[in-house]
Motif scaffolding. Structure first.
Motif, short mmCIF file in Angstrom:
data_model
loop_
_atom_site.label_atom_id
_atom_site.label_comp_id
_atom_site.label_asym_id
_atom_site.label_seq_id
_atom_site.Cartn_x
_atom_site.Cartn_y
_atom_site.Cartn_z
N ASN A 59 0.83 -1.20 0.00
CA ASN A 59 0.00 0.00 0.00
C ASN A 59 0.86 1.26 0.00
O ASN A 59 0.59 2.22 -0.72
CB ASN A 59 -0.92 -0.02 1.22
CG ASN A 59 -1.86 1.16 1.27
OD1 ASN A 59 -1.75 2.02 2.15
ND2 ASN A 59 -2.78 1.23 0.33
N GLY A 62 2.39 1.41 -3.56
CA GLY A 62 1.45 1.77 -4.60
C GLY A 62 0.99 3.23 -4.54
O GLY A 62 0.97 3.93 -5.55
N LYS A 66 1.65 6.40 -7.27
CA LYS A 66 0.56 7.13 -7.91
C LYS A 66 0.44 8.57 -7.41
O LYS A 66 -0.40 9.33 -7.90
CB LYS A 66 -0.76 6.38 -7.68
CG LYS A 66 -0.82 5.05 -8.43
CD LYS A 66 -2.12 4.33 -8.14
CE LYS A 66 -2.27 3.11 -9.04
NZ LYS A 66 -1.22 2.11 -8.84
N PHE A 137 -2.24 -5.72 -5.31
CA PHE A 137 -2.93 -4.93 -6.33
C PHE A 137 -4.01 -4.02 -5.77
O PHE A 137 -4.73 -3.37 -6.52
CB PHE A 137 -3.54 -5.85 -7.39
CG PHE A 137 -2.52 -6.43 -8.33
CD1 PHE A 137 -1.90 -5.62 -9.28
CD2 PHE A 137 -2.13 -7.75 -8.24
CE1 PHE A 137 -0.94 -6.13 -10.14
CE2 PHE A 137 -1.17 -8.28 -9.09
CZ PHE A 137 -0.57 -7.46 -10.05
N TYR A 138 -4.11 -3.93 -4.43
CA TYR A 138 -5.05 -2.98 -3.85
C TYR A 138 -4.70 -1.55 -4.29
O TYR A 138 -5.56 -0.79 -4.73
CB TYR A 138 -5.06 -3.10 -2.32
CG TYR A 138 -5.86 -2.01 -1.65
CD1 TYR A 138 -7.20 -1.81 -1.96
CD2 TYR A 138 -5.27 -1.17 -0.71
CE1 TYR A 138 -7.94 -0.81 -1.36
CE2 TYR A 138 -6.00 -0.16 -0.09
CZ TYR A 138 -7.33 0.02 -0.43
OH TYR A 138 -8.05 1.02 0.17
N THR A 139 -3.44 -1.18 -4.16
CA THR A 139 -3.03 0.16 -4.63
C THR A 139 -1.86 0.10 -5.61
O THR A 139 -1.59 1.08 -6.31
CB THR A 139 -2.61 1.06 -3.46
OG1 THR A 139 -1.53 0.45 -2.75
CG2 THR A 139 -3.77 1.31 -2.51
N ALA A 140 -1.14 -1.01 -5.68
CA ALA A 140 0.02 -1.11 -6.56
C ALA A 140 -0.40 -1.66 -7.93
O ALA A 140 -1.47 -2.23 -8.09
CB ALA A 140 1.08 -2.02 -5.93
N GLY A 141 0.46 -1.48 -8.91
CA GLY A 141 0.16 -1.96 -10.25
C GLY A 141 -0.65 -0.95 -11.04
O GLY A 141 -1.20 0.02 -10.50
N SER A 144 -4.90 -1.11 -10.17
CA SER A 144 -5.17 -1.38 -8.76
C SER A 144 -6.66 -1.18 -8.47
O SER A 144 -7.22 -0.13 -8.77
CB SER A 144 -4.32 -0.47 -7.88
OG SER A 144 -4.38 0.87 -8.32
N TYR A 145 -7.27 -2.18 -7.87
CA TYR A 145 -8.72 -2.15 -7.67
C TYR A 145 -9.15 -1.18 -6.57
O TYR A 145 -10.30 -0.76 -6.51
CB TYR A 145 -9.24 -3.56 -7.38
CG TYR A 145 -8.70 -4.21 -6.14
CD1 TYR A 145 -9.32 -4.03 -4.91
CD2 TYR A 145 -7.58 -5.03 -6.19
CE1 TYR A 145 -8.83 -4.62 -3.76
CE2 TYR A 145 -7.08 -5.64 -5.05
CZ TYR A 145 -7.72 -5.43 -3.85
OH TYR A 145 -7.23 -6.03 -2.71
N TYR A 147 -8.42 1.79 -6.43
CA TYR A 147 -8.63 3.09 -7.07
C TYR A 147 -9.94 3.16 -7.84
O TYR A 147 -10.24 4.18 -8.45
CB TYR A 147 -7.44 3.42 -7.97
CG TYR A 147 -6.27 4.01 -7.21
CD1 TYR A 147 -5.94 5.36 -7.32
CD2 TYR A 147 -5.51 3.22 -6.34
CE1 TYR A 147 -4.88 5.90 -6.60
CE2 TYR A 147 -4.46 3.75 -5.62
CZ TYR A 147 -4.15 5.08 -5.75
OH TYR A 147 -3.10 5.62 -5.02
N LYS A 210 -8.20 8.62 -7.02
CA LYS A 210 -8.50 7.39 -6.29
C LYS A 210 -9.99 7.41 -5.97
O LYS A 210 -10.43 8.08 -5.02
CB LYS A 210 -7.67 7.30 -5.01
CG LYS A 210 -7.80 5.97 -4.27
CD LYS A 210 -6.86 5.93 -3.06
CE LYS A 210 -6.91 4.58 -2.35
NZ LYS A 210 -5.98 4.55 -1.18
#
Length: 303
Positions: A59, A62, A66, A137-141, A144-145, A147, A210
């Motif tokens: 987190n 990510g 961003k 993948f909550y905030t990274a990548g 990220s879902y 967001y 976000k």
């Protein structure tokens, strides 16, 4: 080079009570049904702690990538935001903690499934991998879902349903439909913590792209949503206790009700977003207290 203090800060110890609540709930329910396994329970606690730390590192990583962690954010300053931990150091940290999570997770599901079902072993390994991917993948990548407003669903599943039901199964080696109700309670309370976090950061999240649920719903509706989750969380466990009552000790968890109600009232009256921050920790600790008293009541009921 990052200091030990910085790594502890990045691990966010105040999030650990919430991460452990689902595990403890699953263990307490297994005890109540006469199916507790000490090795499985210890491994579950270690694995959950490591996955939570991995999630916090991811987190941090990510949101830093961003630009969401900036000077306008109202929460605590993050370690990458402040420069205490570099991008390369955080990548190494995620690799080490993620690897340890996987190793202990394999040990956990092996201890809980291999002796009676190889298919269950591989199924739980898949769920463990999914948990790590969800944490990253909550905030990274790039996609990220967190967001696009799906963080609440993920928290409900990975902090509520999966740990409670999964740990119960790993201890007991069978499904018990009734445990879904306490799992729902932990899921709603955990999602409430995320909602408070997003309510606090609503303006900065909106400006940073976000799109959390509070950004979509607005501050007023977010408070209504928060109240609904907490109340339905309580309803679920009350229903379980009525249905599975063996002793009056099982109502011990009701002692924590004032903590939830007092905070709900204060949250509804709080207009300054920054002032919401203390309620995250309070709800995490209230959830842990709720879980511990609930499990103590279960243990006393069959003693």
């Amino acid at each position: 080079m990052a200091t030990t203090k910085s790594w502890i800060k990045a691990a966010r110890p105040r999030t650990l009570p919430l991460a452990l609540s689902g595990i403890i709930m699953g263990c307490g329910l297994a005890w109540f049904y006469g199916a507790i396994d000490a090795l499985v329970s210890v491994l579950a606690i270690i694995t959950a702690t490591l996955i939570q730390v991995f999630s916090n590192f991811a987190n941090d990583y990510g949101d830093s990538q961003k630009g969401t962690d900036n000077e306008f954010r109202l929460g605590p300053t993050r370690t990458m935001q402040s420069g205490e931990i570099s991008h390369s150091e955080m990548k190494k940290g995620m690799t080490i903690v993620g690897g340890l999570s996987f190793i202990f997770g394999i040990g956990l599901v092996y201890a809980g499934t291999w002796h009676f079902s190889h298919s269950a072993f591989f199924g739980f390994v898949a769920l463990g991998i999914l948990s790590l991917l969800a944490a990253f993948f909550y905030t990274a990548g790039k996609k990220s879902y967190g967001y696009v407003g799906l963080g609440d669903l993920a928290v409900f599943l990975f902090f509520g349903l999966l740990p409670v039901i999964g740990v119960f199964y790993l201890n007991a080696n069978y499904w018990e439909t009734a445990v879904i109700l306490p799992a729902i309670s932990v899921g709603f309370f955990s999602t409430g913590v995320l909602n408070l976090n997003n309510m606090r950061d609503i303006e900065n999240d909106q400006q940073s792209g976000k799109i959390t649920l509070p950004v979509r719903m607005g501050a007023r509706n977010s408070r209504i949503y928060h109240t609904a989750m907490i109340l339905w969380g309580w309803v679920a466990t009350v229903l379980f206790t009525f249905h599975q009552q063996e002793s009056a000790w099982q109502w011990l968890f009701m002692l924590t009700l004032p903590l939830f109600l007092i905070d709900l009232k204060k949250i509804q009256r709080t207009k300054d977003a920054r002032s919401l921050d203390p309620f995250l920790k309070r709800l995490s600790l209230s959830t842990l207290a709720f879980t511990l008293l609930f499990c103590l009541g279960l243990i006393l009921a069959i003693s």
